[in-house]
Motif scaffolding. Sequence first.
Motif, PDB file in Angstrom:
ATOM      1  N   SER A 120       0.911  -1.265   0.221  1.00 38.40           N
ATOM      2  CA  SER A 120       0.112   0.324   0.244  1.00 38.40           C
ATOM      3  C   SER A 120       0.764   1.103   0.025  1.00 38.40           C
ATOM      4  CB  SER A 120      -0.534  -0.676   1.369  1.00 38.40           C
ATOM      5  OG  SER A 120      -0.397   0.457   2.441  1.00 38.40           O
ATOM      6  N   VAL A 121      -0.112   2.422  -0.364  1.00 37.63           N
ATOM      7  CA  VAL A 121       1.001   3.723  -0.257  1.00 37.63           C
ATOM      8  C   VAL A 121       0.519   3.465   1.117  1.00 37.63           C
ATOM      9  CG1 VAL A 121       1.507   6.466  -0.672  1.00 37.63           C
ATOM     10  CG2 VAL A 121       0.302   4.636  -2.576  1.00 37.63           C
ATOM     11  N   ALA A 122       2.021   3.823   1.825  1.00 44.23           N
ATOM     12  CA  ALA A 122       2.021   4.014   3.601  1.00 44.23           C
ATOM     13  C   ALA A 122       1.984   5.559   3.788  1.00 44.23           C
ATOM     14  CB  ALA A 122       3.187   3.153   4.241  1.00 44.23           C
ATOM     15  N   ASN A 123       1.436   5.986   5.518  1.00 42.47           N
ATOM     16  CA  ASN A 123       1.503   6.781   5.686  1.00 42.47           C
ATOM     17  C   ASN A 123       0.397   8.045   5.313  1.00 42.47           C
ATOM     18  OD1 ASN A 123       2.602   8.597   4.570  1.00 42.47           O
ATOM     19  ND2 ASN A 123       4.448   7.855   5.059  1.00 42.47           N
ATOM     20  N   ASP A 124      -0.042   8.804   6.062  1.00 36.84           N
ATOM     21  CA  ASP A 124      -0.698   9.845   5.172  1.00 36.84           C
ATOM     22  C   ASP A 124      -0.199  10.287   4.715  1.00 36.84           C
ATOM     23  OD1 ASP A 124      -3.000   8.930   6.773  1.00 36.84           O
ATOM     24  OD2 ASP A 124      -2.617  10.533   8.875  1.00 36.84           O
ATOM     25  N   PRO A 125       0.303  11.646   5.236  1.00 37.98           N
ATOM     26  CA  PRO A 125       1.324  12.282   4.308  1.00 37.98           C
ATOM     27  C   PRO A 125       1.625  11.821   2.647  1.00 37.98           C
ATOM     28  CG  PRO A 125       2.129  12.155   5.968  1.00 37.98           C
ATOM     29  CD  PRO A 125       1.313  10.759   6.043  1.00 37.98           C
ATOM     30  N   CYS A 126       2.212  10.522   1.997  1.00 36.56           N
ATOM     31  CA  CYS A 126       2.613   9.871   1.580  1.00 36.56           C
ATOM     32  C   CYS A 126       0.972   9.797   0.189  1.00 36.56           C
ATOM     33  CB  CYS A 126       3.069   8.303   1.100  1.00 36.56           C
ATOM     34  SG  CYS A 126       5.350   9.128   1.985  1.00 36.56           S
ATOM     35  N   SER A 127       0.184   9.375   1.049  1.00 36.91           N
ATOM     36  CA  SER A 127      -1.180   8.857   0.363  1.00 36.91           C
ATOM     37  C   SER A 127      -1.639  10.274  -0.371  1.00 36.91           C
ATOM     38  CB  SER A 127      -2.077   8.109   1.432  1.00 36.91           C
ATOM     39  OG  SER A 127      -1.832   7.176   1.958  1.00 36.91           O
ATOM     40  N   ASP A 128      -1.868  11.569   0.964  1.00 35.33           N
ATOM     41  CA  ASP A 128      -2.284  12.607  -0.174  1.00 35.33           C
ATOM     42  C   ASP A 128      -1.107  13.346  -1.407  1.00 35.33           C
ATOM     43  OD1 ASP A 128      -3.454  12.331   2.571  1.00 35.33           O
ATOM     44  OD2 ASP A 128      -3.192  13.421   3.935  1.00 35.33           O
ATOM     45  N   LEU A 129      -0.809  12.873  -1.168  1.00 33.98           N
ATOM     46  CA  LEU A 129       0.352  13.746  -2.647  1.00 33.98           C
ATOM     47  C   LEU A 129      -0.233  12.532  -3.591  1.00 33.98           C
ATOM     48  CD1 LEU A 129       4.203  12.275  -1.520  1.00 33.98           C
ATOM     49  CD2 LEU A 129       2.961  14.562  -1.491  1.00 33.98           C
ATOM     50  N   ASP A 130      -0.899  11.668  -3.534  1.00 31.73           N
ATOM     51  CA  ASP A 130      -1.625  11.396  -5.244  1.00 31.73           C
ATOM     52  C   ASP A 130      -2.494  10.741  -4.528  1.00 31.73           C
ATOM     53  OD1 ASP A 130      -2.328  10.599  -7.703  1.00 31.73           O
ATOM     54  OD2 ASP A 130      -0.631  10.519  -8.124  1.00 31.73           O
ATOM     55  N   PRO A 131      -3.940  11.301  -4.608  1.00 30.18           N
ATOM     56  CA  PRO A 131      -4.834  10.415  -3.600  1.00 30.18           C
ATOM     57  C   PRO A 131      -5.620   9.144  -5.005  1.00 30.18           C
ATOM     58  CG  PRO A 131      -5.004  12.878  -3.335  1.00 30.18           C
ATOM     59  CD  PRO A 131      -4.359  12.412  -3.675  1.00 30.18           C
ATOM     60  N   LYS A 132      -5.379   9.898  -6.387  1.00 30.17           N
ATOM     61  CA  LYS A 132      -5.622   8.465  -6.995  1.00 30.17           C
ATOM     62  C   LYS A 132      -5.235   7.605  -7.293  1.00 30.17           C
ATOM     63  CE  LYS A 132      -6.802   8.322 -11.779  1.00 30.17           C
ATOM     64  NZ  LYS A 132      -5.875   7.788 -12.540  1.00 30.17           N
ATOM     65  N   LEU A 133      -3.774   7.709  -7.119  1.00 25.52           N
ATOM     66  CA  LEU A 133      -2.845   6.649  -7.402  1.00 25.52           C
ATOM     67  C   LEU A 133      -2.888   5.677  -6.066  1.00 25.52           C
ATOM     68  CD1 LEU A 133      -0.607   5.290  -8.931  1.00 25.52           C
ATOM     69  CD2 LEU A 133       0.928   6.588  -7.996  1.00 25.52           C
ATOM     70  N   THR A 134      -3.398   6.226  -5.074  1.00 22.93           N
ATOM     71  CA  THR A 134      -3.095   5.530  -3.493  1.00 22.93           C
ATOM     72  C   THR A 134      -4.619   4.969  -3.946  1.00 22.93           C
ATOM     73  OG1 THR A 134      -2.526   7.958  -2.372  1.00 22.93           O
ATOM     74  CG2 THR A 134      -3.515   5.906  -1.413  1.00 22.93           C
ATOM     75  N   TRP A 135      -5.667   5.464  -4.306  1.00 19.88           N
ATOM     76  CA  TRP A 135      -6.723   4.598  -4.232  1.00 19.88           C
ATOM     77  C   TRP A 135      -6.296   3.141  -5.521  1.00 19.88           C
ATOM     78  CZ3 TRP A 135     -10.901   4.222  -1.467  1.00 19.88           C
ATOM     79  CH2 TRP A 135     -11.052   4.989  -0.485  1.00 19.88           C
ATOM     80  N   GLU A 136      -4.907   3.667  -6.402  1.00 22.23           N
ATOM     81  CA  GLU A 136      -5.561   2.454  -7.565  1.00 22.23           C
ATOM     82  C   GLU A 136      -4.290   1.079  -6.751  1.00 22.23           C
ATOM     83  OE1 GLU A 136      -3.731   4.579 -10.756  1.00 22.23           O
ATOM     84  OE2 GLU A 136      -5.246   5.372 -11.502  1.00 22.23           O
ATOM     85  N   ILE A 137      -3.391   1.986  -5.707  1.00 18.49           N
ATOM     86  CA  ILE A 137      -2.585   0.548  -5.484  1.00 18.49           C
ATOM     87  C   ILE A 137      -3.202   0.557  -4.584  1.00 18.49           C
ATOM     88  CG2 ILE A 137      -0.398   0.880  -3.834  1.00 18.49           C
ATOM     89  CD1 ILE A 137       0.849   2.610  -6.079  1.00 18.49           C
ATOM     90  N   SER A 138      -3.445   1.206  -3.197  1.00 16.86           N
ATOM     91  CA  SER A 138      -3.620   0.373  -1.774  1.00 16.86           C
ATOM     92  C   SER A 138      -5.658  -0.748  -1.832  1.00 16.86           C
ATOM     93  CB  SER A 138      -4.343   1.846  -0.521  1.00 16.86           C
ATOM     94  OG  SER A 138      -3.065   2.054  -0.808  1.00 16.86           O
ATOM     95  N   ALA A 139      -6.170   0.066  -2.975  1.00 17.57           N
ATOM     96  CA  ALA A 139      -7.523  -0.560  -2.748  1.00 17.57           C
ATOM     97  C   ALA A 139      -7.980  -1.073  -3.909  1.00 17.57           C
ATOM     98  CB  ALA A 139      -8.542   0.965  -2.784  1.00 17.57           C
ATOM     99  N   ALA A 182      -2.317  -6.937   5.962  1.00 16.05           N
ATOM    100  CA  ALA A 182      -2.371  -5.476   7.564  1.00 16.05           C
ATOM    101  C   ALA A 182      -3.243  -4.570   6.688  1.00 16.05           C
ATOM    102  CB  ALA A 182      -0.967  -5.288   7.198  1.00 16.05           C
ATOM    103  N   SER A 183      -4.105  -4.186   7.655  1.00 11.57           N
ATOM    104  CA  SER A 183      -4.888  -3.252   7.530  1.00 11.57           C
ATOM    105  C   SER A 183      -4.148  -1.623   8.855  1.00 11.57           C
ATOM    106  CB  SER A 183      -6.834  -3.347   8.143  1.00 11.57           C
ATOM    107  OG  SER A 183      -7.163  -2.368   7.876  1.00 11.57           O
ATOM    108  N   SER A 184      -4.955  -1.250   9.021  1.00 10.41           N
ATOM    109  CA  SER A 184      -4.047  -0.174  10.610  1.00 10.41           C
ATOM    110  C   SER A 184      -5.088   0.667  10.624  1.00 10.41           C
ATOM    111  CB  SER A 184      -3.445   1.052   9.240  1.00 10.41           C
ATOM    112  OG  SER A 184      -3.858   1.886   9.898  1.00 10.41           O
ATOM    113  N   GLY A 185      -4.961   0.164  12.694  1.00  9.73           N
ATOM    114  CA  GLY A 185      -5.373   0.538  13.345  1.00  9.73           C
ATOM    115  C   GLY A 185      -6.070   2.072  12.685  1.00  9.73           C
ATOM    116  N   SER A 186      -5.404   2.778  12.242  1.00  9.55           N
ATOM    117  CA  SER A 186      -6.357   4.127  12.022  1.00  9.55           C
ATOM    118  C   SER A 186      -7.383   3.877  11.021  1.00  9.55           C
ATOM    119  CB  SER A 186      -4.853   4.966  10.811  1.00  9.55           C
ATOM    120  OG  SER A 186      -4.900   4.007   9.931  1.00  9.55           O
TER     121      SER A 186
END
Length: 205
Positions: free
Chosen positions: A55-74, A95-99
């Motif tokens: 997955s794209v790990a952590n909030d700051p990295c995920s927020d850099l490119d939300p579209k890519l984050t959804w493609e990779i992580s979901a 491996a999900s996340s407690g967050s």
Amino acid sequence: VPKLLARSHKVRVLDIMWFGNFLEPHPNLEVIQGNVCDIDKIPLEDIDVIIHLSSVANDPCSDLDPKLTWEISALATMQLADRAARIGIRQFIYASSGSVYGVKEEEQVTEDLVLNPISEYNKTKMVSERVLLSYADKMKVQIIRPATVCGYSPRMRLDVAVNMLTMQALSKGKITVFGGSQTRPNIHIDDITDIYLHLIDYPDV
């Protein structure tokens, strides 16, 4: 991976790691360079168990490119689960996340609380959980929600609190605490890897 190899398991790793591969060569280890989004190119033949960590790990990295984050992580998680179910892989550990719980007022955050993800990272984890559970009638699906993983590794992250404070102590002789009243759950890398081994040994847990 070393713990699996020590138990004579054959391990196939899809290596999409940006910072290099530090795994020691082993006759039972196969490292394949690839992209989790190219689902048809991932060799899943003769695989019994998938431990899905990508997955794209952590909030700051995920927020850099939300579209890519959804493609990779979901989206890629859904495609991987669908293919795994179709070819008959028996066990899928995610491996999900407690967050995914978001920010809670309760002193103890337990599994019976409502999920309230507040970032792209949290949301993709929650959606992936729901997608994977829809395949539970076709394969054994096990989902864990780890705390922040800390501890030494060849490619350890220094942006997580415990590792960062430890590095400050080693390099500067002192640590800097920002705030001080906040709390955050952490889990050591040895403990989280033991959990994966436990789930492989006890797939009905």
